[in-house]
Write an enzyme that holds these catalytic residues in place. Structure first.
Site: not given
Length: 358
Positions: A62-64, A272
């Site tokens: 999700t942090r991408m 991440n």
């Protein structure tokens, strides 16, 4: 055929028990022997030829901030997962199992050329749960190495050293970081024996001061995984089933847990977010430039070359600044490449001159 372990001050093996924490380099194993015979010299003095590898690649990332599955983001023009699979193949395992979840079909399609067993983890309930999904396809007599699809810089020699310690009991790859925040900490007794791992969120103030961290990369006999994984609980702040919990279960049975330290913090860096993706990209390119320099290639600026595939150079090749190589490129003897060029899937003959801006 005989194998020897280099004598070093911090490493000794007595009756198969690792008495201190060697790095991959300190084990001094013969890589050719491992790769050519598919045999691995273990700390206990035994051999194994049944290596199987499980690669965890189910996370969403999700942090991408992207719709693309995290393991399909590219490093040097190729998916992160492809780098991991190529390293895994270099160990010549009996089988490679890839656990997928988020974007499973997209991941499988992108890496369809690789002869791996795809395993679906429908719910992402932690690393222990992920490995458990793959275990039905693993031979009970094998040694299992667990890798991560978002850790692309880990090296073959480091993994060979870890597998060498895992023929009789689990072994863990650790690292020491100046800033270990966010990582699980390694717990040891007064004699230095590994007791287990405590996750950052679950650690107390004293444990947070520990600088030795869990990389997540672990090897173990398959029978140990089959026995311990069903016993792993999820009584932690994340409510997940953590793979390293098998280590404390083994310790409770009085078993010795092997460990070795990674040679470089960047070897075990997981991607991440895009900041970390950029970090591994620059490190990968630095290593490529260093390789070329050591092979006799002249680089105008080692910090301004990008290799996004494979690059093979004969003698007396010179490369100017801001050159990008894509796909498979061969440069013949005496080739000169000017600045600001993009060369893709080419075989350049001896003595050729590629002018700038080509």
């Amino acid at each position: 055929q005989s194998f020897k372990t280099r004598k070093v001050s911090r490493f000794s093996v007595i009756k198969g028990v690792v008495k201190s924490r060697p790095s991959a380099k300190m084990l001094g194993m013969e890589k050719k022997s491992f790769n050519d015979t598919r045999l691995c010299w273990a700390a206990s003095g035994t051999f194994t030829m049944n290596l199987e590898i499980i690669v965890l690649a189910a996370g969403q990332g999700t942090r991408m901030k992207s719709q693309l599955p995290k393991v399909l983001h590219t490093l040097a023009g190729r998916p992160l997962l492809q780098h991991v699979l190529q390293t895994a193949q270099g160990l010549q395992p009996r089988a490679i199992h890839v656990v997928v979840g988020h974007g499973a079909e997209e991941v499988k399609s992108a890496l369809a050329a690789f002869p791996v067993n795809w395993v679906l983890q429908e719910e992402q309930l932690g690393t222990g749960h992920a490995v458990q999904q793959a275990m039905p396809g693993v031979d009970a007599d094998s040694v299992v190495l667990v890798l991560y699809g978002d850790v692309p810089l880990i090296t073959g020699p480091t993994l060979e050293a870890l597998v060498a310690l895992a023929t009789e009991s689990p072994a863990l790859l650790t690292a020491r970081l100046e800033s270990p925040a966010g990582y699980g900490r390694i717990l040891r007794d007064a004699a230095g024996a590994l007791l287990g791992v405590v996750e950052h969120r679950d650690a107390n103030a004293e444990q947070l001061l520990i600088d030795e961290i869990n990389t997540g990369v672990l090897a173990a006999p398959a029978r140990d995984l089959q026995r311990y994984l069903p016993q792993v609980g999820n009584a932690n702040t994340q409510g997940e089933y953590y793979l390293p919990d098998i280590l404390s279960l083994a310790v409770e049975e009085g078993r010795n847990i092997g460990s070795c330290e990674a040679d470089s913090e960047l070897d075990i860096l997981g991607v991440n977010d895009r900041v970390q993706l950029n970090q591994v990209e620059r490190e990968f390119q630095r290593r490529q430039a260093e390789r070329l320099l050591r092979e006799g290639v002249s680089l105008a600026d080692a910090g301004r070359i990008d290799v996004r595939g494979t690059l093979s150079c004969a003698a007396d090749v010179s490369i100017d600044v801001n050159v990008v190589f894509e796909g498979d490129v061969i440069l013949g003897r005496g080739v000169s490449v000017g600045p600001n060029c993009v060369i893709r899937n080419a075989d350049i003959g001896d003595g050729s001159i590629i002018h700038g801006m080509s």
